[in-house]
Design an enzyme around this catalytic site. Structure first.
Site, PDB file in Angstrom:
ATOM      1  CG  PHE A   1      -1.900   1.152   1.207  1.00  0.00           C
ATOM      2  CD1 PHE A   1      -3.103   1.033   0.529  1.00  0.00           C
ATOM      3  CD2 PHE A   1      -1.620   2.349   1.848  1.00  0.00           C
ATOM      4  CE1 PHE A   1      -4.016   2.087   0.493  1.00  0.00           C
ATOM      5  CE2 PHE A   1      -2.507   3.404   1.826  1.00  0.00           C
ATOM      6  CZ  PHE A   1      -3.721   3.275   1.144  1.00  0.00           C
TER       7      PHE A   1
ATOM      8  CG  ASP B   1       5.542   3.492   1.655  1.00  0.00           C
ATOM      9  OD1 ASP B   1       5.552   4.075   2.753  1.00  0.00           O
ATOM     10  OD2 ASP B   1       4.494   3.320   1.003  1.00  0.00           O
TER      11      ASP B   1
ATOM     12  CE  LYS C   1      -0.146   5.440   7.796  1.00  0.00           C
ATOM     13  NZ  LYS C   1      -1.534   5.872   7.999  1.00  0.00           N
TER      14      LYS C   1
END
Length: 403
Positions: free
Chosen positions: A138, A223, A252
């Site tokens: 993702f 990532d 995040k």
């Protein structure tokens, strides 16, 4: 007077792409959250690994308040001090020499993928555009990043996808070898797959991919949107593998709850860019970067980073106690406080049921796919909060098992 803002209003005014819980949080402090009725919850979700220091950490609140009285926004027509300060902190503590700020993980990954293709085209060939990615990955919700992510349920149904993207099994070095060639511009992966079930990369896999990228002049993109910024026990997860990427993305926890993301790379790769090739209006916003600086200074300390593994051990012990009673978990996944508990086959496709019932018992958890429960609490959650939350979670498990 009772608030007129209700959960029912969500179904009337918000685009129907989410299915939030029935309660509405209105206040948070540390790892505790209160809803409109004053009910208290223990937060094991952390805003999906965002609230790395819990809710309303005083140092972050102070940084935001102080910056809010100085400068809110100037765009990238100008620069600002907090952006330069945060960029320098990232450079001083990683492999990187250059930083690009944006607002979300998807934007950081979009920038990384564009940079990788632009670098390969400009330096090697206009045909060196292939991106190798992995099933169950993702990387965000923009059309480019959702196409690179390896989950068709997120990318199908929007028309023709960007071309030259290949998906292969994660942790399968032979699969990488089979598709790697001189047309490959980049390999992108999560050292710990977040939404894909919290599967950790093996050292042999990452080291092998690094060598293949070197051999074929392809860039290696990590990532670390979810697994970075202390989440797995080091500032960034790549530092545990003795493998250095060419590009790294962060978001995040980078802002401790304030929206911000970053793409990090080397001087040599960054040199291919020039003004106008890429950009953003809000990226590097002074408010976000000021909060990011405060969060960075707290997370990147021996006390916080060392405490992550200690807290993981407490979670595992408590989950084992639950498993002794109810036999619901098959294995534990992830690293540090990016923790997954895979459900036994008889409970497959019920992860969301556990999440919803947990909320009824006043504890907030997540799922990572249909078969894995995910715990991404504050990195500084107290042992008492873990224990109290697990008492509540035990009752939720018992209800699901007996239903």
């Amino acid at each position: 007077m009772k608030s007129q803002i209700t959960r029912a209003l969500f179904d009337k005014v918000i685009l129907p792409i989410y299915a939030p819980a029935n309660f509405i949080p209105v206040k948070g402090k540390g790892s505790r959250v209160w809803d409109q009725n004053g009910e208290e919850y223990i937060d094991f979700a952390g805003g999906i690994a965002v609230n790395a220091l819990g809710h309303c950490h005083p140092k972050l609140v102070q940084a935001l308040q102080q910056q809010s009285e100085k400068l809110w926004h100037v765009s990238n027509v100008f620069t600002n001090e907090p952006a330069l300060q945060l960029a320098q902190k990232l450079i001083d503590n990683t492999f990187a020499n250059r930083v690009f700020f944006a607002n979300s993980g998807a934007e950081a990954n979009e920038a990384a993928l564009k940079l990788a293709r632009h670098y390969a085209i400009e330096k090697y060939s206009p045909y060196k555009t292939k991106i190798i990615a992995f099933y169950q990955a993702f990387h965000g919700r923009t059309f480019f990043t959702v196409s690179v992510g390896g989950q068709a349920k997120y990318s199908d149904g929007f028309g023709p996808k960007p071309a030259d993207i290949i998906h292969i099994p994660f942790n399968d070095l032979n699969a990488v070898k089979a598709v790697m060639d001189d047309h490959t511009c980049a390999v992108i992966l999560e050292p710990v797959q977040g939404e894909g079930g919290l599967t950790s990369a093996t050292p042999e896999f990452l080291q092998g991919v690094r060598k293949l990228c070197n051999d074929y002049n392809a860039l290696l993109i990590f990532d670390e949107v979810q697994c970075g910024m202390g989440r797995t026990g080091s500032l960034f997860t790549y530092q545990q593998y003795n493998v250095i990427p060419d590009i790294l993305t962060s978001a995040k926890a980078l802002g401790g709850g304030f929206p911000i993301s970053a793409m990090l790379t080397t001087e040599e790769i960054a040199s291919i860019m020039h003004p106008g090739v890429h950009g953003t209006t809000y990226g590097g916003n002074p408010l976000a970067c000021a909060v990011g600086c405060a969060a960075f200074d707290i997370i990147n300390t021996p006390e916080v980073l060392a405490g992550i593994q200690q807290r993981r051990a407490i979670f595992i012990e408590q989950l084992e106690n639950i498993n002794d009673k109810f036999k619901v978990f098959r294995e534990y996944r992830g690293k540090g406080l990016l923790l997954g508990a895979e459900l036994q086959p008889q409970f497959h496709n019920k992860a969301r049921d556990f999440l919803n019932v947990a909320a009824d018992f006043k504890v907030m958890i997540l799922n990572a796919g249909p078969n894995v429960l995910r715990f991404t609490p504050s990195l500084i959650i107290t042992e008492d909060e873990i224990n109290e939350g697990m008492v509540r979670f035990t009752k939720a498990v018992e209800k699901v098992v007996n239903s």
